[in-house]
Enzyme design. Structure first.
Site, short mmCIF file in Angstrom:
data_model
loop_
_atom_site.label_atom_id
_atom_site.label_comp_id
_atom_site.label_asym_id
_atom_site.label_seq_id
_atom_site.Cartn_x
_atom_site.Cartn_y
_atom_site.Cartn_z
N ASP A 158 1.02 -1.02 -0.01
CA ASP A 158 0.16 -0.01 -0.09
C ASP A 158 0.89 1.18 0.08
O ASP A 158 0.65 2.18 -0.80
CB ASP A 158 -0.93 -0.08 1.16
CG ASP A 158 -2.06 -0.96 1.21
OD1 ASP A 158 -2.05 -1.77 0.20
OD2 ASP A 158 -2.99 -0.99 1.91
N ASP A 213 0.68 4.26 -2.67
CA ASP A 213 0.65 5.60 -2.16
C ASP A 213 1.56 6.72 -2.77
O ASP A 213 1.18 7.59 -3.21
CB ASP A 213 0.35 5.74 -0.66
CG ASP A 213 -0.78 5.15 -0.17
OD1 ASP A 213 -1.70 4.85 -0.69
OD2 ASP A 213 -0.69 4.80 1.16
N SER A 247 -13.37 7.53 -2.75
CA SER A 247 -12.29 7.05 -1.74
C SER A 247 -12.08 8.27 -0.81
O SER A 247 -12.79 9.12 -0.64
CB SER A 247 -11.41 6.89 -2.89
OG SER A 247 -10.06 6.37 -2.00
N LYS A 299 -9.49 3.40 10.51
CA LYS A 299 -9.45 3.22 9.24
C LYS A 299 -9.25 1.52 8.94
O LYS A 299 -8.33 1.19 9.38
CB LYS A 299 -8.56 3.77 8.50
CG LYS A 299 -8.66 3.73 6.98
CD LYS A 299 -7.99 4.70 6.21
CE LYS A 299 -8.06 4.52 4.69
NZ LYS A 299 -7.87 3.32 4.07
N ARG A 342 -17.14 -1.89 -4.40
CA ARG A 342 -16.91 -0.81 -4.82
C ARG A 342 -16.78 -0.38 -6.45
O ARG A 342 -17.37 0.38 -7.10
CB ARG A 342 -15.95 0.09 -4.22
CG ARG A 342 -15.53 1.40 -4.62
CD ARG A 342 -14.73 2.27 -3.93
NE ARG A 342 -13.43 2.00 -3.65
CZ ARG A 342 -12.59 2.60 -2.87
NH1 ARG A 342 -12.97 3.59 -2.38
NH2 ARG A 342 -11.32 1.91 -3.05
N CYS A 389 22.19 -11.81 -16.17
CA CYS A 389 23.19 -12.84 -16.48
C CYS A 389 23.26 -12.90 -17.96
O CYS A 389 22.25 -12.69 -18.68
CB CYS A 389 22.43 -14.17 -16.14
SG CYS A 389 23.23 -15.78 -16.88
S1 IVH Z 1 -15.38 6.85 5.02
C1 IVH Z 1 -16.57 8.87 0.97
N1 IVH Z 1 -14.49 5.55 7.19
O1 IVH Z 1 -11.07 3.35 3.21
C2 IVH Z 1 -15.64 7.68 1.36
N2 IVH Z 1 -13.96 4.70 5.05
O2 IVH Z 1 -9.14 4.57 1.45
C3 IVH Z 1 -16.10 7.67 2.73
N3 IVH Z 1 -12.35 2.83 5.01
O3 IVH Z 1 -13.12 3.88 0.52
C4 IVH Z 1 -15.18 6.63 3.32
N4 IVH Z 1 -12.39 2.45 7.18
O4 IVH Z 1 -13.41 1.88 1.87
C5 IVH Z 1 -14.42 5.73 5.88
N5 IVH Z 1 -13.88 4.27 9.18
C6 IVH Z 1 -13.99 4.59 7.84
C7 IVH Z 1 -13.17 3.55 6.92
C8 IVH Z 1 -13.14 3.66 5.39
C9 IVH Z 1 -12.08 2.05 6.01
C10 IVH Z 1 -12.27 2.54 3.70
C11 IVH Z 1 -13.17 2.93 2.54
C12 IVH Z 1 -12.69 4.02 1.54
C13 IVH Z 1 -11.22 3.64 1.85
C14 IVH Z 1 -10.50 4.58 1.63
#
Ligand code: IVH
Length: 674
Positions: A34, A38, A83, A116, A137, A429
């Protein structure tokens, strides 16, 4: 930087990112961490910001995920699934607070923080309280319909437990594989000799994408909800209220969630979870900070890929110390010599590491880790192990005295000289028949992204070569059950299965074969583009470099690599041999689409959803032609924003003119608007 070189760099980054996304989202089989992903995104974003002229609406910086692929129906999301933007330092997070509060003109802002979760994003809709559908998604606009599978997940209610359910409620969340269960499952797999899953996210993604929901049901998947999609009649005006409603309705939410009245509280939350990120039974790769109030969210709005009212703060990957035992080199299928570190096994972020690539001579020397050193290793994003460097304070005098590691001058597999060309990072090689090259080529040929030969893994490939049963890639198609029975560990049934697996792979489409041949710089995405455009191996072989380079998404560098491969006599012979042995040489994707056969289209002005090249390609893919000037023979003129004089000319000649929506319809149906 020269314009052309810059364009190419941006194009290469966009393709690489699209490829990584496809592997991550569609195949659940990523090849970079990841953190590396990034970094690529940050690089692309920086280049695009500095050079707005290279803007492209289909750039990965403006899109999310990957289009749905696989056995599930693609269904459009009622509201796109966006995202999140990432930050990595408290300073960046502070800058986000400043931006947010400035945009809200000093209003009091309440923040809500959540872990997250590193899982698989899902959107679950409830209509009149009843579970209607669950979509992954996908590319954010369309996802895969995995409803029957999600229904089997413990804790996902079929009905909302509310007295009065809203007419529509779409919740977004993460499906994950609980860590304790993941470890237990991997231990059990190891016991019976099955490969371990790389990480819980891949395991969750794989379990969710089973064709048979009963298979999904066997896995202990869980859901945690964190967001709101389309909705009607929801009695909440803020995220905190929404979470309360859905928790009451029986949907699972994160226990760690906390609200704060000021940024300082949020910083405390970020620091607390940095220390405690391994406490919960799911993987946390950061925290998400959100503006609580829906009204304020509306004022802040979103970019095309992420809302402005939320931000992810990502933690750096976990690091551990261990002892470096040795540095070896491997010879890959292109002959490239790659040094790698072998160290005392160490558990990092839930899995055991003992090997890590050092990439090339310069990287290895820059890191200057020496056998005997204490080194720091990490597993960024839990995919690819990495040596950060030696702990110099702990270096022993004899290790210091031994001097830095040097690239060997001869190949450990065949003894031929190792060569590094002027100006290149990689060493090679020099023996094109190096036995290890063939081993790597064969393992790659048989791998999942290529010909996907069931039962032909690395060890079997090695045994086949050692027994001289196979001398080149085509040789596998001549293997008989008797041949395979010579290998240790094979019995009648397993030998038959391997031969069946090999025979079944003859039917893989051209794009798979192109990947399997291991042509430099031709990965899955580009192979699909090429297969789609040319349709047959014969057409690919007949196409000249200029024609290949002109295909959108391919470009001159890959075109050269492809031509060089094809023009090398032994490669041409290999392809002929594969064809003689009955390996399929055409593509499904290219089954001629002739929606626009006989059409001549002129493009003028800018389009929202297509670059000029893409619009041209879209017409050509359907058998039509694109020309640059309007005449009476022109079938239609597509008129975008700021059109040139061609629009006037079309008007004068009475040639039909199409706006973008009509153009899209034309591509789909081959019909002009009434
Ligand atoms: S809110 C409009 N809250 O992380 C997008 N996302 O890297 C709002 N994710 O697409 C997303 N934990 O799939 C939100 N507590 C959390 C999250 C979370 C994991 C994921 C989600 C998002 C991705 C972005």
């Amino acid at each position: 930087m020269a314009d052309q070189a810059l364009r190419r760099q941006v194009e290469a980054l966009r393709l690489a990112i699209a490829d990584h996304r496809y592997r991550y989202y569609a195949l659940s089989d990523p090849t970079v961490s990841d953190a590396e992903f990034d970094t690529l995104m940050a690089e692309l974003r920086a280049l695009e910001e500095r050079h707005p002229e290279l803007d492209d609406p289909s750039s990965p910086t403006r899109t999310v995920g990957a289009p749905p692929a696989g056995p599930f129906a693609a269904v459009r999301h009622r509201q796109p699934m966006l995202s999140l933007d990432n930050t990595f330092t408290p300073d960046d997070l502070r800058a986000w607070f400043d931006r947010t509060e400035r945009a809200l003109e000093g209003a009091v802002v309440r923040y809500i923080c959540e872990p997250k979760i590193d899982g698989v994003a899902i959107s679950v809709s409830y209509v009149d309280g009843r579970l209607e559908r669950a979509l992954t998604r996908g590319d954010g606009r369309e996802g895969e319909d995995v409803t029957p599978n999600v229904r089997t997940i413990d804790g996902v209610p079929g009905w909302l437990e509310l007295g009065e359910a809203p007419p529509l409620l779409e919740v977004r969340g993460e499906i994950h594989y609980p860590l304790a269960a993941f470890e237990a499952m991997n231990a059990a797999r190891e016991e019976v000799g099955e490969p371990r899953f790389a990480n819980p996210r891949n395991a969750a993604s794989g379990a969710l994408r089973q064709k048979d929901p009963r298979k999904t049901a066997e896995r202990p998947l869980r859901l945690i909800c964190h967001g709101l999609g389309a909705h009607e009649g929801l009695p909440a005006t803020a995220h905190s209220g929404f979470l309360e409603v859905i928790a009451d309705a029986g949907l699972p939410v994160a226990a760690e969630t906390q609200s704060f009245d000021d940024p300082e509280g949020v910083f405390g939350f970020v620091e607390y979870w940095r220390e405690h990120r391994h406490d919960p039974d799911y993987e946390i790769d950061g925290v998400v900070v959100k503006v609580d109030d829906f009204g304020q969210r509306r004022r802040l709005g979103a970019t095309s890929s992420a809302p402005r009212w939320a931000i992810a703060f990502k933690y750096p990957p976990e690091e551990r110390e261990t002892k470096l035992n040795d540095i070896f080199v491997n010879v890959g299928r292109t002959g490239k010599v790659t040094p790698f570190a072998s160290f005392e096994p160490v558990v990092v972020a839930g899995s055991t590491l003992q090997l890590a690539t050092l990439h090339n001579e310069d990287q290895a020397q820059m890191k200057d880790a020496r056998p005997g050193d204490t080194i720091i290793v990490r597993k960024a994003g839990d995919v690819i192990p990495e040596v950060v460097g030696p702990v110099l304070g702990l270096r022993k005098p004899e290790v210091q005295a031994a001097g830095p590691w040097r690239m060997p001058t001869t190949c450990p597999f065949c003894g031929s000289p190792i060569q590094r060309l002027e100006g290149e990072a990689a060493s090679y090689c020099t023996n094109i028949d190096c036995p290890n090259r063939l081993l790597e080529s064969l393992a790659h040929f048989a791998s999942r992204g290529a010909m996907d030969i069931e039962g032909l893994g690395y060890e079997t490939a090695k045994a086949l070569l050692e027994h001289k049963l196979v001398r080149n890639l085509a040789g596998v198609y001549r293997l008989t059950v008797e041949d395979v029975l010579q290998l240790e560990g094979f019995a009648e049934r397993s030998a038959q299965l391997l031969v069946d697996g090999i025979q079944a792979s003859r039917d893989r489409p051209l794009e798979r074969l192109l990947v399997g041949l291991g042509i430099r710089m031709i990965g899955g995405t580009v192979a699909r583009i090429i297969a789609r455009r040319f349709g047959t191996m014969r057409a690919v072989r007949e196409a000249d470099e200029v024609t290949i380079a002109a295909v959108s998404g391919v470009g001159p560098i890959r075109a050269r690599a492809l031509r060089q491969f094809i023009e090398t006599p032994r490669n041409a012979e290999l392809i002929d041999e594969l064809a003689t042995l009955g390996v399929r040489m055409d593509s499904e994707a290219a089954k001629r689409d002739d929606t626009l056969a006989g059409w001549t289209v002129v493009l003028t002005g800018g389009l929202e959803g297509f670059s000029r090249d893409e619009a041209k390609q879209a017409v050509e893919d359907r058998g039509g032609k694109v020309t640059s000037s309007v005449s009476k023979k022109t079938s239609a003129v597509v008129v975008g924003t700021d059109p040139g004089t061609k629009a006037a000319k079309a008007d004068q000649l009475g040639v039909p003119m199409l706006d973008e929506a009509a153009f899209v319809r034309l591509l789909e149906t081959g019909a002009l608007p009434d």
